[in-house]
Design a protein around this motif. Structure first.
Motif, PDB file in Angstrom:
ATOM      1  N   SER A 101       1.101  -1.292  -0.049  1.00 22.35           N
ATOM      2  CA  SER A 101      -0.154   0.402   0.399  1.00 22.35           C
ATOM      3  C   SER A 101       1.151   1.202  -0.221  1.00 22.35           C
ATOM      4  O   SER A 101       2.096   1.112   0.517  1.00 22.35           O
ATOM      5  N   ILE A 102      -0.116   1.874  -0.950  1.00 24.98           N
ATOM      6  CA  ILE A 102       1.213   3.524  -0.184  1.00 24.98           C
ATOM      7  C   ILE A 102      -0.188   4.272   0.213  1.00 24.98           C
ATOM      8  O   ILE A 102      -0.940   4.360   0.309  1.00 24.98           O
ATOM      9  N   CYS A 103       0.594   5.700   0.860  1.00 21.94           N
ATOM     10  CA  CYS A 103       0.199   6.509   1.906  1.00 21.94           C
ATOM     11  C   CYS A 103      -1.201   5.710   3.099  1.00 21.94           C
ATOM     12  O   CYS A 103      -1.408   4.647   3.194  1.00 21.94           O
ATOM     13  N   SER A 104      -2.406   6.349   2.515  1.00 15.44           N
ATOM     14  CA  SER A 104      -3.284   6.066   2.847  1.00 15.44           C
ATOM     15  C   SER A 104      -4.376   4.620   2.076  1.00 15.44           C
ATOM     16  O   SER A 104      -5.581   4.115   2.517  1.00 15.44           O
ATOM     17  N   GLY A 105      -3.344   3.735   1.297  1.00 20.86           N
ATOM     18  CA  GLY A 105      -3.845   2.937   0.646  1.00 20.86           C
ATOM     19  C   GLY A 105      -3.744   1.741   1.995  1.00 20.86           C
ATOM     20  O   GLY A 105      -4.822   0.254   2.043  1.00 20.86           O
ATOM     21  N   ALA A 106      -3.026   2.429   3.207  1.00 16.12           N
ATOM     22  CA  ALA A 106      -3.120   1.423   4.516  1.00 16.12           C
ATOM     23  C   ALA A 106      -4.640   0.926   5.003  1.00 16.12           C
ATOM     24  O   ALA A 106      -4.914   0.439   5.684  1.00 16.12           O
ATOM     25  N   THR A 121       2.460   0.919   8.533  1.00 15.82           N
ATOM     26  CA  THR A 121       2.629   2.344   8.229  1.00 15.82           C
ATOM     27  C   THR A 121       1.738   3.099   7.463  1.00 15.82           C
ATOM     28  O   THR A 121       0.921   2.448   6.187  1.00 15.82           O
ATOM     29  N   THR A 122       1.473   4.104   7.631  1.00 15.94           N
ATOM     30  CA  THR A 122       0.286   5.242   6.589  1.00 15.94           C
ATOM     31  C   THR A 122       1.178   6.813   6.814  1.00 15.94           C
ATOM     32  O   THR A 122       2.342   7.004   7.386  1.00 15.94           O
ATOM     33  N   HIS A 123       0.862   7.432   6.336  1.00 14.74           N
ATOM     34  CA  HIS A 123       1.442   8.793   6.498  1.00 14.74           C
ATOM     35  C   HIS A 123       0.835   8.931   7.224  1.00 14.74           C
ATOM     36  O   HIS A 123      -0.196   9.282   8.577  1.00 14.74           O
ATOM     37  N   TRP A 124       1.217  10.232   7.909  1.00 16.62           N
ATOM     38  CA  TRP A 124       1.983  10.151   9.321  1.00 16.62           C
ATOM     39  C   TRP A 124       0.457  11.107  10.018  1.00 16.62           C
ATOM     40  O   TRP A 124      -0.105  10.729  11.142  1.00 16.62           O
ATOM     41  N   ILE A 125      -0.338  11.543   9.524  1.00 13.74           N
ATOM     42  CA  ILE A 125      -1.867  13.092   9.871  1.00 13.74           C
ATOM     43  C   ILE A 125      -2.253  11.965  10.003  1.00 13.74           C
ATOM     44  O   ILE A 125      -3.537  12.193  10.416  1.00 13.74           O
ATOM     45  N   ALA A 126      -2.395  10.514   8.720  1.00 13.30           N
ATOM     46  CA  ALA A 126      -3.387   9.861   9.416  1.00 13.30           C
ATOM     47  C   ALA A 126      -2.848   7.863  10.505  1.00 13.30           C
ATOM     48  O   ALA A 126      -3.862   7.641  10.245  1.00 13.30           O
ATOM     49  N   ALA A 127      -1.877   8.634  10.890  1.00 16.53           N
ATOM     50  CA  ALA A 127      -1.305   7.299  11.653  1.00 16.53           C
ATOM     51  C   ALA A 127      -2.287   6.501  12.836  1.00 16.53           C
ATOM     52  O   ALA A 127      -2.607   5.685  13.201  1.00 16.53           O
ATOM     53  N   GLY A 128      -2.723   8.073  13.553  1.00 14.47           N
ATOM     54  CA  GLY A 128      -3.763   7.898  15.138  1.00 14.47           C
ATOM     55  C   GLY A 128      -5.013   7.287  14.327  1.00 14.47           C
ATOM     56  O   GLY A 128      -5.947   6.764  14.857  1.00 14.47           O
ATOM     57  N   LEU A 129      -5.496   7.773  12.821  1.00  9.42           N
ATOM     58  CA  LEU A 129      -6.789   7.212  12.977  1.00  9.42           C
ATOM     59  C   LEU A 129      -6.404   5.704  12.399  1.00  9.42           C
ATOM     60  O   LEU A 129      -7.448   5.145  13.003  1.00  9.42           O
ATOM     61  N   LEU A 130      -6.163   5.331  11.980  1.00 12.31           N
ATOM     62  CA  LEU A 130      -5.733   3.796  11.297  1.00 12.31           C
ATOM     63  C   LEU A 130      -5.058   3.158  12.701  1.00 12.31           C
ATOM     64  O   LEU A 130      -5.656   2.099  12.742  1.00 12.31           O
ATOM     65  N   ASP A 147       8.270  -3.653   5.403  1.00 11.47           N
ATOM     66  CA  ASP A 147       8.502  -4.596   4.636  1.00 11.47           C
ATOM     67  C   ASP A 147       8.023  -6.116   5.588  1.00 11.47           C
ATOM     68  O   ASP A 147       8.633  -6.328   6.002  1.00 11.47           O
ATOM     69  N   ASN A 148       7.386  -6.317   6.114  1.00  7.18           N
ATOM     70  CA  ASN A 148       6.792  -7.092   6.202  1.00  7.18           C
ATOM     71  C   ASN A 148       6.854  -9.108   5.573  1.00  7.18           C
ATOM     72  O   ASN A 148       6.790  -9.888   6.337  1.00  7.18           O
ATOM     73  N   GLY A 149       7.995  -9.142   5.117  1.00  8.43           N
ATOM     74  CA  GLY A 149       7.717  -9.575   3.342  1.00  8.43           C
ATOM     75  C   GLY A 149       6.718  -9.651   2.184  1.00  8.43           C
ATOM     76  O   GLY A 149       6.915  -9.308   1.098  1.00  8.43           O
ATOM     77  N   GLN A 150       5.481 -10.545   2.720  1.00  7.94           N
ATOM     78  CA  GLN A 150       4.077 -10.804   1.642  1.00  7.94           C
ATOM     79  C   GLN A 150       3.516  -9.377   2.034  1.00  7.94           C
ATOM     80  O   GLN A 150       2.472  -8.491   0.690  1.00  7.94           O
ATOM     81  N   ILE A 151       3.554  -8.792   2.544  1.00  7.29           N
ATOM     82  CA  ILE A 151       2.209  -7.063   2.384  1.00  7.29           C
ATOM     83  C   ILE A 151       3.381  -6.382   3.514  1.00  7.29           C
ATOM     84  O   ILE A 151       4.446  -6.323   3.925  1.00  7.29           O
ATOM     85  N   LEU A 152       3.414  -4.555   2.307  1.00  9.71           N
ATOM     86  CA  LEU A 152       4.721  -3.978   3.191  1.00  9.71           C
ATOM     87  C   LEU A 152       2.995  -2.721   2.878  1.00  9.71           C
ATOM     88  O   LEU A 152       2.292  -2.776   1.719  1.00  9.71           O
ATOM     89  N   THR A 153       3.748  -1.961   3.160  1.00  7.03           N
ATOM     90  CA  THR A 153       2.777  -0.852   3.466  1.00  7.03           C
ATOM     91  C   THR A 153       4.120   1.075   3.952  1.00  7.03           C
ATOM     92  O   THR A 153       5.218   0.318   3.805  1.00  7.03           O
ATOM     93  N   SER A 154       3.432   1.906   2.739  1.00  5.19           N
ATOM     94  CA  SER A 154       5.143   3.026   2.510  1.00  5.19           C
ATOM     95  C   SER A 154       3.782   4.442   3.516  1.00  5.19           C
ATOM     96  O   SER A 154       2.806   4.569   3.814  1.00  5.19           O
ATOM     97  N   ALA A 155       4.575   5.348   3.920  1.00  3.99           N
ATOM     98  CA  ALA A 155       3.873   6.322   4.402  1.00  3.99           C
ATOM     99  C   ALA A 155       3.803   7.051   3.196  1.00  3.99           C
ATOM    100  O   ALA A 155       3.147   6.800   1.581  1.00  3.99           O
ATOM    101  N   GLY A 156       3.467   8.727   3.441  1.00  3.64           N
ATOM    102  CA  GLY A 156       3.009   9.245   2.192  1.00  3.64           C
ATOM    103  C   GLY A 156       3.436   9.404   1.348  1.00  3.64           C
ATOM    104  O   GLY A 156       4.874   9.891   1.422  1.00  3.64           O
TER     105      GLY A 156
END
Length: 312
Positions: A101-106, A121-130, A147-156
């Motif tokens: 996922s990229i940004c709020s795609g988390a 992780t996700t965009h810092w402004i949405a981290a609390g909401l997630l 990077d969890n291996g199969q599942i990855l997430t990025s910030a904004g």
């Protein structure tokens, strides 16, 4: 060829959507062949992208058989995920597809349950909401990507580019990732809470800066046992002035820059030669194999041998 499916959800953020399309579609292997085939997929043909609408050439069936699925961010992270999209992502994960996922795609990724029990992780402004919406996820707002291996997430925003380059390095090695980074006119390593596991032959230097000749000299002398005083003498300045200029123009200290350059060169040698770990450590300026192994693991998260095996 590795197939990347980019999932365009309603209200997709155009920047997040275009980043993986551009980066993966332009990636070339050493022999000139494309490294990836990119599909843009959506549940419905027409997608609202805010300032404009777009038509996706693939439906959700385009997710089937993909090696990687990218979920870009959307303007409304709290928007419910449709059962069809949820089931398609779960089925892909069950088949072993890499999903990022990229940004709020988390948020849509979290709605599938695939992030439960994982760090993300996700965009810092949405981290609390997630974190509030999905208490089973360990949300880390301080990193560029996870990077969890199969599942990855990025910030904004630009962190999505960091994640794409990371995946290219994982798929094809640092040389291909370096070419992709140069084409995108970005550095392969950025300051942040998580070390970037992407490297290339030559450390990026600030072109046209007063430090450029010194950085080139350092790159040519990685094998030497250099001290801060040695570097200052080569630059013709005091150590205090040297440190100040380095921080202003590179964001790090001279010795931090030197250590990173040595590890980059070591990674290249591990990928492209059969030299022993001990020999490579000496070639890049470490006084002992133990010091080299310790620094390599702290920088990359793995041992030199483990890193080499991934490119065997």
């Amino acid at each position: 060829m590795h197939t990347v499916a980019v999932l365009a959800l309603d209200q997709v953020i155009p920047f997040d959507l275009s980043t993986p399309i551009e980066v993966f579609a332009r990636t070339r292997l050493p022999d000139g062949r494309p490294g990836y085939q990119v599909r843009v997929c959506a549940e419905q043909p027409d997608i609202d992208a805010g300032a404009f609408s777009l038509r996706a050439p693939w439906g959700l069936d385009g997710l089937k058989g993909a090696d990687t699925i990218i979920v870009p961010g959307t303007a409304d992270p709290a928007a419910p995920l449709t059962p069809a999209v949820r089931d398609a992502l779960r089925a892909a994960a069950k088949d072993g597809t890499r999903i990022a996922s990229i940004c709020s795609g988390a948020f849509p990724l979290a709605a599938t349950g695939l992030l439960d029990g994982l760090r993300a992780t996700t965009h810092w402004i949405a981290a609390g909401l997630l974190a509030a919406a999905h208490p089973d996820i360990e949300v880390d707002p301080d990193v560029l990507y996870v990077d969890n291996g199969q599942i990855l997430t990025s910030a904004g925003a630009a962190a999505g580019l960091d994640l794409c380059l990371h995946m290219i390095r994982s798929d094809y090695g640092s040389a291909v990732a370096a070419d992709a980074a140069r084409l995108s006119v970005v550095p392969l390593e950025r300051e942040g809470g998580q070390a970037q596991f992407i490297v290339h032959d030559h450390i990026p230097t600030p072109r046209g800066s007063a430090l450029e000749p010194l950085l080139a000299w350092l790159q040519d002398n990685l094998s030497r046992d250099l001290t801060l005083a040695d570097i200052a003498a080569q630059a013709g300045v005091s150590t205090r002035t040297l440190i100040r200029r380095f921080r202003e123009q590179t964001g790090v200290t001279p010795l931090q820059w030197l250590h990173r350059a040595r590890i980059r060169q070591a990674q290249h040698l591990l990928e492209t030669t059969r030299h022993s770990v001990e020999r490579i450590g000496a070639q890049v300026g470490f006084g002992s194999p133990t010091a080299f192994r310790d620094r390599f693991r702290r920088t990359t998260g793995v041992s030199p041998q483990t890193y080499r095996r991934s490119f065997s």
